[in-house]
Scaffold this active site. Structure first.
Site, short mmCIF file in Angstrom:
data_model
loop_
_atom_site.label_atom_id
_atom_site.label_comp_id
_atom_site.label_asym_id
_atom_site.label_seq_id
_atom_site.Cartn_x
_atom_site.Cartn_y
_atom_site.Cartn_z
N PHE A 82 -10.12 -14.92 -22.64
CA PHE A 82 -9.42 -14.90 -21.35
C PHE A 82 -10.46 -15.04 -20.23
O PHE A 82 -10.51 -14.24 -19.30
CB PHE A 82 -8.62 -13.60 -21.17
CG PHE A 82 -7.72 -13.27 -22.33
CD1 PHE A 82 -6.46 -13.83 -22.44
CD2 PHE A 82 -8.15 -12.40 -23.32
CE1 PHE A 82 -5.63 -13.52 -23.52
CE2 PHE A 82 -7.33 -12.08 -24.41
CZ PHE A 82 -6.06 -12.65 -24.50
N CYS A 110 -6.48 -4.62 -16.94
CA CYS A 110 -5.82 -4.31 -15.66
C CYS A 110 -4.53 -3.52 -15.89
O CYS A 110 -3.78 -3.29 -14.94
CB CYS A 110 -5.53 -5.59 -14.89
SG CYS A 110 -4.46 -6.75 -15.76
N CYS A 115 -2.90 -7.25 8.73
CA CYS A 115 -2.96 -6.55 7.44
C CYS A 115 -4.34 -5.93 7.29
O CYS A 115 -5.36 -6.63 7.38
CB CYS A 115 -2.69 -7.52 6.29
SG CYS A 115 -2.81 -6.74 4.66
N ASP A 123 -10.70 -9.90 -21.66
CA ASP A 123 -10.16 -9.53 -20.35
C ASP A 123 -8.75 -10.09 -20.21
O ASP A 123 -8.49 -11.00 -19.41
CB ASP A 123 -11.08 -10.09 -19.25
CG ASP A 123 -10.68 -9.61 -17.85
OD1 ASP A 123 -9.81 -8.72 -17.75
OD2 ASP A 123 -11.24 -10.14 -16.87
N CYS A 130 0.85 -1.21 0.00
CA CYS A 130 0.00 0.00 0.00
C CYS A 130 0.87 1.24 0.00
O CYS A 130 1.11 1.84 1.05
CB CYS A 130 -0.92 0.02 1.22
SG CYS A 130 -1.92 -1.45 1.40
#
Length: 548
Positions: free
Chosen positions: A401, A497, A241, A470, A142
Site C-alpha cells: 500500500f 489509520c 478554517c 500501510d 473538529c
C-alpha cells in the site's frame, strides 16, 4: 527504478469495513471484524451486542424518548458513549464529551444500543475549553475542539488500548509488563496543520436551528464551505478554517468576497438538478524547495471547461504572493467527486513541492500526500526506527500500500532495494516521478490490487527483510494475511489509520486464525499511537512485529 506489470493479482476484490468503539462493545467487535474479513466493503456491518448485568431489568428506550445521560468516554468517530442509569443500556451521542450530563432524544435504535441527539446540556464535560473556531459547534470536522488537548490524547490512547486488548487479544499484563504500548505521540501544532482542504460549493446554505430564525426572508443563498453533518446537499458557509494555513485562508476569503457577484455569472452546482458550474474548491499548501517559503495550489473543480468564467477569480487570487498554481479539474459526471477527467493549468505551474525526511516530493492537484506534513516527519521517523535497517545497503524492503512512495523512498537510502505495491495507477506514476526527482534508483513500484493476490504473488521479488504495510481503513485482506504468515519476513512494520482493524490484524499475525488453520508466527514488540489530526477522532498507529 522501474514500473512493472502486476503479477498474481486476479481474484475478486473483497474488503472489510469496521467500526471502533469502547469497552461495552468490544466483547463482540472482534468476532464481527473476523467474520467481515472476506465480505465486500459495502456489506460489512458490525453487529453490536450488549450483555446487561441483570437481563430482567434490561431497558430498551423507544425512538423519540428523552433520557438524562452522562457521557463516560469517547467511542467510534468521536461519539460519546453513555449508559442508561440502572440498566447499563448503551447509548451513543454525537458531540457528547466525557463527564457531560445532558438530555438526549433517541433518534435511532438498534437491537442492543441506541443513538441519541443532544437536546440540552445540564452540566458541562470535564476538561472544558473554549473552542476558538466559530463553526466548531456545527461543523463536522473538529468535534472535540472544546475538549482540552491533553484530554483528547488520553481518550485516543484509551481507545487504542482497549481495542488492542479486546480485539487484538493482548492482555493488560502483557502490554504493561513488556512495555509493548508506548505513550501516544502528541502533535506539537494543533491548528493550521492541514496542507490540504476541500470545500464545496452549494446552492443551499445550511444554518443551525438557532440561527435559522434570524433568516426570515425565506430566500436561499449560495454557500462555499463544508458539508453539514449528515447532509450531502447542504453546505455550511465557511469564511475561515483554523485547520488550514494562513495563506489558504487568504485565498478562501478572497474567493468568498467575489464569487457570488451576479455580474460574474457564476453558479454553484446543484447536486439534485445537476445544473450549475462550481463544484469544489481545493487548497493545497507546500513549500518552495529553495526558499522554504509556503506555496499554494488552488484547484477549482467545475462541471465544464469555461475558463472565461473563472478568469476574474484567477486574477483575484493570483495577486496573493503564495499562490503559484491555479488548476481546473473538470468533472462533467453527475457524481460530485473532486477528481476530474480533464485538468487544465490556469495560472503558474501544474504542481507544487514539499520536503519530507530530506526528500523532495512533487504534489499535483490529485496526488495523495500526508495531510499533516509536520506530524508526518514524526510518523516517518518512527517508521524508520521500527524498520531498523542496518544502513549498509544489504536489505530488501517490501512496501505494501505504498501510495506515492513516501515511506519506501525514505527507507531506500538505507536499503538495497525497495518494492512498492499500490492499486492506484496515478499514485504509482507519482511514486516513480518522486524517485527520479530524488535520484533514487533502487525503488521499484508496481500497480496491483493487494486484495486480489493469488499464489503467484511474491514470485517477482526476493524475500524481504522488512515489510511495511500501510493499508486503508478496512485493514489487510485475509489473503494478504496468509501471504505474510507464509512469507515469514523477519520484521513487519504495520502502519494503521484504523485502530480496530489494526488490532484485528495484529491478532491474526500474532495469534493466528483458527478457522483458517493459520498459525501466528509474530510477536508484537511495540505499538505507538500518533495523533496526526488534533480535534478529530482519527488515530494513527505504528506497530513493530518480529518473527518468533
Amino acid at each position: 527504478m522501474a514500473t512493472m506489470p502486476s503479477h498474481g493479482l486476479r481474484l475478486r476484490h473483497l474488503t472489510t469495513t469496521t467500526t471502533t468503539t469502547t469497552r461495552p462493545f468490544l466483547r463482540t467487535l472482534r468476532s464481527s471484524l473476523s467474520s467481515q474479513a472476506s465480505l465486500p466493503e459495502d456489506s460489512a456491518q458490525v453487529q453490536v451486542q450488549q450483555q446487561p448485568s441483570k437481563p430482567n431489568k434490561s431497558y430498551f428506550p423507544k425512538r423519540g424518548q428523552t433520557l438524562e445521560l452522562v457521557c463516560e468516554s469517547l467511542g467510534f468517530k468521536g461519539k460519546g458513549l453513555c449508559k442508561v442509569a440502572d440498566t447499563g443500556f448503551v447509548v451513543m451521542c454525537d458531540r457528547a464529551l466525557p463527564g457531560e450530563r445532558f438530555i438526549g432524544r433517541v433518534t435511532r435504535k438498534k437491537d442492543n444500543y441506541a443513538e441519541v441527539t443532544k437536546v440540552k446540556t445540564i452540566s458541562p464535560h470535564w476538561d472544558f475549553v473554549d473552542a476558538p473556531c466559530e463553526y466548531a459547534s456545527y461543523c463536522g470536522g473538529c468535534k472535540t475542539q472544546n475538549l482540552s488537548y491533553e484530554a483528547q490524547l488520553r481518550a485516543k490512547e484509551q481507545q487504542v488500548r482497549e481495542l488492542v486488548m479486546h480485539v487484538g487479544k493482548f492482555s493488560c499484563e502483557e502490554l504493561e509488563s513488556l512495555n509493548l504500548m508506548k505513550p501516544i505521540v502528541p502533535c506539537d501544532i494543533q491548528f493550521h496543520y492541514r496542507n490540504k482542504m476541500e470545500f464545496s460549493f452549494g446552492t443551499q446554505e445550511w444554518l443551525p436551528k438557532e440561527l435559522l430564525l434570524e433568516k426570515q426572508d425565506g430566500s436561499e443563498s449560495y454557500a462555499l464551505g463544508l458539508h453539514a453533518p449528515g447532509f450531502f446537499d447542504k453546505v455550511l458557509n465557511v469564511n475561515k478554517c483554523l485547520l488550514q494555513s494562513e495563506p489558504a485562508n487568504m485565498v478562501l476569503a478572497a474567493i468568498q468576497g467575489c464569487w457570488r457577484d451576479p455580474q460574474l455569472g457564476i453558479s454553484a452546482y446543484n447536486v439534485h438538478s445537476h445544473a450549475g458550474f462550481l463544484k469544489h474548491l481545493m487548497l493545497r499548501t507546500g513549500r518552495d524547495v529553495k526558499t522554504g517559503l509556503p506555496e499554494l495550489m488552488v484547484n477549482f473543480v467545475t462541471s465544464s471547461y469555461k475558463p472565461e468564467l473563472l478568469k476574474p477569480l484567477v486574477e483575484k487570487i493570483s495577486s496573493i504572493p503564495e499562490v503559484v498554481s491555479v488548476m481546473n479539474n473538470v468533472n462533467s459526471s453527475i457524481g460530485n467527486t473532486s477528481v476530474g477527467k480533464e485538468e487544465y493549468t490556469l495560472y503558474g505551474k501544474s504542481a507544487i513541492t514539499e520536503v519530507l525526511r530530506g526528500l523532495t516530493f512533487q504534489i499535483s492537484a490529485n496526488s495523495f500526500f500526508q495531510t499533516n506534513t509536520h506530524q508526518a516527519e514524526v510518523l516517518y521517523k518512527l517508521i524508520e526506527e521500527c524498520a531498523g535497517l542496518r544502513g549498509d545497503g544489504s536489505e530488501i524492503v517490501l512496501d505494501l500500500f505504498c501510495g506515492t512512495g513516501t515511506i519506501g523512498l525514505t527507507l531506500a537510502r538505507k536499503a538495497r532495494q525497495v518494492y512498492g505495491y499500490e492499486v492506484v495507477a496515478q499514485a504509482i506514476a507519482d511514486a516513480c516521478l518522486n524517485a527520479k526527482l530524488n535520484n533514487i534508483y533502487n525503488a521499484t513500484f508496481v500497480q496491483g490490487d493487494l486484495n486480489k493476490i493469488d499464489e503467484s504473488f511474491g514470485n517477482n521479488f526476493p524475500k524481504p527483510d522488512v515489510v511495511i504495510s500501510d493499508p486503508n481503513r478496512p485493514g489487510m485482506h485475509m489473503k494478504l494475511i496468509k501471504f505474510l504468515l507464509k512469507l515469514k519476513a523477519p520484521r513487519i512494520v504495520y502502519v494503521s489509520c484504523n485502530p480496530a482493524t489494526c488490532a484485528r490484524d495484529l491478532d491474526y499475525l500474532c495469534h493466528g486464525v483458527i478457522d483458517k488453520n493459520l498459525e501466528g508466527c509474530y510477536k508484537l514488540k511495540s505499538l505507538q499511537a500518533v495523533d496526526m489530526f488534533p480535534h478529530t477522532p482519527h488515530i494513527e498507529c505504528v506497530c513493530l512485529l518480529e518473527l518468533c
